[in-house]
Design a protein around this motif. Structure first.
Motif, PDB file in Angstrom:
ATOM      1  N   GLY A 175       1.503   4.196  -6.380  1.00 52.32           N
ATOM      2  CA  GLY A 175       2.337   4.090  -5.191  1.00 52.32           C
ATOM      3  C   GLY A 175       1.670   3.196  -4.156  1.00 52.32           C
ATOM      4  N   LYS A 176       2.463   2.653  -3.242  1.00 52.05           N
ATOM      5  CA  LYS A 176       1.891   1.792  -2.204  1.00 52.05           C
ATOM      6  C   LYS A 176       0.855   2.568  -1.373  1.00 52.05           C
ATOM      7  N   ALA A 177       1.126   3.878  -1.169  1.00 55.01           N
ATOM      8  CA  ALA A 177       0.203   4.687  -0.357  1.00 55.01           C
ATOM      9  C   ALA A 177      -1.196   4.719  -0.963  1.00 55.01           C
ATOM     10  N   THR A 178      -1.264   4.711  -2.293  1.00 51.95           N
ATOM     11  CA  THR A 178      -2.566   4.711  -2.968  1.00 51.95           C
ATOM     12  C   THR A 178      -3.358   3.462  -2.590  1.00 51.95           C
ATOM     13  N   ILE A 179      -2.647   2.338  -2.498  1.00 50.63           N
ATOM     14  CA  ILE A 179      -3.325   1.090  -2.115  1.00 50.63           C
ATOM     15  C   ILE A 179      -3.777   1.179  -0.659  1.00 50.63           C
ATOM     16  N   TYR A 180      -2.892   1.649   0.217  1.00 49.58           N
ATOM     17  CA  TYR A 180      -3.239   1.681   1.646  1.00 49.58           C
ATOM     18  C   TYR A 180      -4.308   2.728   1.962  1.00 49.58           C
ATOM     19  N   ARG A 181      -4.493   3.726   1.084  1.00 47.30           N
ATOM     20  CA  ARG A 181      -5.583   4.676   1.302  1.00 47.30           C
ATOM     21  C   ARG A 181      -6.939   3.995   1.105  1.00 47.30           C
ATOM     22  N   ARG A 182      -6.953   2.964   0.243  1.00 47.08           N
ATOM     23  CA  ARG A 182      -8.227   2.357  -0.126  1.00 47.08           C
ATOM     24  C   ARG A 182      -8.502   1.057   0.633  1.00 47.08           C
ATOM     25  N   TRP A 183      -7.422   0.275   0.920  1.00 43.03           N
ATOM     26  CA  TRP A 183      -7.600  -1.016   1.601  1.00 43.03           C
ATOM     27  C   TRP A 183      -6.729  -1.074   2.853  1.00 43.03           C
TER      28      TRP A 183
END
Lengths: 202, 202
Positions: A55-63
């Motif tokens: 999910g996009k949220a997974t990306i925004y949690r990390r970067w």
């Protein structure tokens, strides 16, 4: 422990924890999309998320955003920075010059040259490019300053111009195949020796 | 006479003969299409003819094919080659280094960086790139050889590596904005003086 991040609905897999596997998948998806011809501008977090199967949220949690992710992904292409041994200025320079324009990932040949137009198109992308190369430039600067401190190199040399003399030939030969009469294999040593001829203490 | 090639069905126009106007239109159409983002591979004689408002036969009467037309068009971007005065090796090198990566046509900023990926993709495009730059490389080689003959430069220098030392820094700075701490304006003189330091007869 390796499986602490696994949840009940995901099959247990041996090896890396799930969050690291997701990070890998996101980096890989980014590089794949770029290698397939997506421009940096056109690349979206959405497309990367879809390709990585997260999910996009997974990306925004990390970067923090696309630029931060791109920085990590593009650094990955170049591999670990060469580390000068610190004994001989000449050996250290040959090592650093030999690493210029070299990439550990075969996707780099498709991605890196396309950065040149991008760098000239926007301030963000210029900054991204600088963030990738400035730590490498700094390593070379430190070797030259050490050479000056040790009395091997003249104290009056222009360090920034010397860095350009060491970097430019290798970069144009590797990226543009600038001169077919130049042998890429021996170029690092020949460039370093030619530059040293003008900057070493006699 | 200027209007000898005009035919009855075309309005007479003052100035250049029609065939030259057609050549101009074809070159301009080629550069416009490239600047608008067409890749060299994707560019077709058909699209150029349409854009220039001529028939394909008109293009083939003047150029053997797409590569010959591209060579003329891309050379146009770079403008007339700088001509060394032949008095001072230093002045001639500063002139030639100052011309590196410089283009007279504003479309060049969009077109030239995109050549780098193209050069690595096919032998034809590598050859096209070499055909554009090898006459410029040859000019620099001649200045260096003259310097050796005149006893200004050491006879044992590696001419091809010296050319790369002179060219690389300017090219990476102009095309990639490699190092923000380098002043582009003074770079030709500083590069030439740094290189001369290592190759001149003392």
């Amino acid at each position: 422990m390796a499986d602490m991040t696994s949840t009940a609905d995901a099959p247990r897999s041996p090896g890396r924890p799930r969050s690291i596997r997701a990070d890998e998948a996101i980096i890989e998806a980014t590089l794949d999309l770029l290698a397939e011809g997506s421009t940096i501008e056109a690349l979206s977090i959405e497309a990367i998320a879809t390709r990585a199967g997260v999910g996009k949220a997974t990306i925004y949690r990390r970067w923090a955003g696309k630029d931060a992710l791109l920085l990590d992904a593009l650094r990955r292409l170049k591999g670990v920075m060469a580390q000068p041994a610190g004994h001989s200025v000449r050996d250290d320079l040959v090592l650093l010059v030999g690493a210029i324009g070299k990439n550990v990932d075969p996707r780099a040949a498709k991605i890196m040259p396309c950065l040149a137009p991008a760098v000239n198109r926007s301030a963000d992308q210029f900054q991204l490019y600088q963030n990738i190369i400035s730590p490498r430039r700094q390593l070379m600067r430190e070797v030259l300053r050490r050479g000056i401190d040790e009395g091997v190199l003249r104290a009056d040399i222009d360090v920034e111009v010397t860095m350009a003399l060491l970097t430019g030939p290798m970069l144009i030969q590797r990226v543009l195949q600038w001169n077919p009469d130049l042998d890429e294999q021996s170029l690092p040593e020949r460039v370093v020796d030619a530059v040293l001829e003008g900057i070493q203490v006699r």
